[in-house]
Design an enzyme around this catalytic site. Structure first.
Site, mmCIF file in Angstrom:
data_model
loop_
_atom_site.group_PDB
_atom_site.id
_atom_site.type_symbol
_atom_site.label_atom_id
_atom_site.label_comp_id
_atom_site.label_asym_id
_atom_site.label_seq_id
_atom_site.Cartn_x
_atom_site.Cartn_y
_atom_site.Cartn_z
ATOM 1 N N TYR A 149 0.842 -1.205 0.000
ATOM 2 C CA TYR A 149 0.000 0.000 0.000
ATOM 3 C C TYR A 149 0.882 1.263 0.000
ATOM 4 O O TYR A 149 0.659 2.181 -0.802
ATOM 5 C CB TYR A 149 -0.917 -0.030 1.226
ATOM 6 C CG TYR A 149 -1.898 1.122 1.294
ATOM 7 C CD1 TYR A 149 -3.011 1.161 0.463
ATOM 8 C CD2 TYR A 149 -1.706 2.172 2.180
ATOM 9 C CE1 TYR A 149 -3.919 2.215 0.531
ATOM 10 C CE2 TYR A 149 -2.606 3.235 2.257
ATOM 11 C CZ TYR A 149 -3.709 3.246 1.428
ATOM 12 O OH TYR A 149 -4.595 4.294 1.489
ATOM 13 N N LYS A 153 1.119 4.205 -2.972
ATOM 14 C CA LYS A 153 0.828 5.622 -2.738
ATOM 15 C C LYS A 153 2.068 6.489 -3.011
ATOM 16 O O LYS A 153 1.947 7.619 -3.481
ATOM 17 C CB LYS A 153 0.299 5.832 -1.317
ATOM 18 C CG LYS A 153 -1.066 5.163 -1.072
ATOM 19 C CD LYS A 153 -2.156 5.670 -2.025
ATOM 20 C CE LYS A 153 -3.544 5.178 -1.656
ATOM 21 N NZ LYS A 153 -4.591 5.655 -2.569
#
Ligand code: NDP
Length: 244
Positions: A149, A153
């Site tokens: 994750y 990002k």
């Protein structure tokens, strides 16, 4: 500060739940025509029931060809919110290739793809536009079990900057909003445990998580002409977490 999107056409991805849904509804309230894109039809049905002017598009954004097909007749878009994302938490040593591919397909590749589709139209019309990518504080701060994750990002932040560079000459602004934890369905996956939540809120100078509305307000600002000279910015909505 009053913001009106009257006469503007907006597209929001991941608009079925959480921040994306609230953004779609806020844009509609501010006078924009809104296209809501997500993959669960029941969410779109309830969204249209709540706000009948919203145009629903049901597609799994991890599928490039299906996305191309679903958005080919979407029409002109002035405002894009790339919000859809998934967050499957795994310890680094247990990260699987499937999870890696799925996360990058949705969180990065789909954002690039939808922005390409929308920005090509903006460029052809010569009308400019504004794109907001929903990133995270996790793009800039390491979080346990968030390897993939965080990586998606981080990639999205860099995509935002390059898009700002390349699309700026067409008066298309590209910025990102980088929230701390928000207690949506996604937020609950990682932060429902009170002890874990405390380990995060104790590192946030304001001592609390963000509300959905905090994030939506920053998105609306970056979409609007109130930020007309702001381009390529990574805007934390994190109560000061990244400042420390
Ligand atoms: P939610 O999980 O509540 O909502 C995400 C939405 O995106 C859902 O409607 C989901 O649909 C949709 N979506 C996910 N994958 C796909 C896909 N492959 N195709 C189409 N739609 C998809 O998330 P949040 O509202 O919390 O998050 C919104 C954004 O904010 C994300 O980019 C997230 O990374 C970011 N963010 C969230 C934080 C938080 O703590 N909540 C903190 C920082 C950033 P479905 O339910 O059908 O999968």
């Amino acid at each position: 500060m009053e913001i009106s999107f009257s006469g503007k056409r907006a597209l929001v991805t991941g608009a079925g739940k959480g921040i994306g849904r609230a953004t779609a509804l806020a844009l509609a309230r501010c006078g924009s025509e809104v296209t809501a894109v997500t993959r669960t039809k029941a969410d779109l049905d309830s969204l249209v029931q709540e706000c009948p002017s919203i145009k629903p598009v049901c597609v799994d954004l991890s599928d490039w060809d299906a996305t191309e097909q679903a958005l080919k007749d979407v029409g002109p878009v002035d405002l894009l919110v790339n919000n859809a994302a998934c967050a499957k938490l795994q310890p680094f040593l247990e990260v699987t290739p499937d999870q890696f591919d799925m996360s990058f397909n949705v969180n990065v590749k789909a954002a690039l793809h939808v922005a390409q589709i929308v920005a090509r139209g903006m460029k052809a019309r010569g009308s400019g536009g504004s794109i907001v990518n929903i990133s995270s504080q996790a793009s800039q701060s390491a979080l346990r079990d968030h390897a993939v994750y965080c990586a998606t990002k981080g990639a999205l932040d860099m995509l935002t900057r390059v898009m700002a560079l390349e699309l700026g000459p067409y008066q298309i602004r590209v910025n990102s909003v980088n929230p701390t934890v928000v207690m949506t369905d996604m937020g609950k996956i990682g932060w429902s445990d009170p002890e874990k939540a405390k380990s995060m809120t104790s590192r946030i100078p304001l001592g609390k998580f963000a509300e959905v509305e905090d994030v939506v307000n920053s998105i609306l600002f970056l979409l609007s002409d109130k930020s007309a000279m702001t381009n390529g910015v990574i805007l934390p909505v994190d109560g000061g977490f990244l400042a420390c």
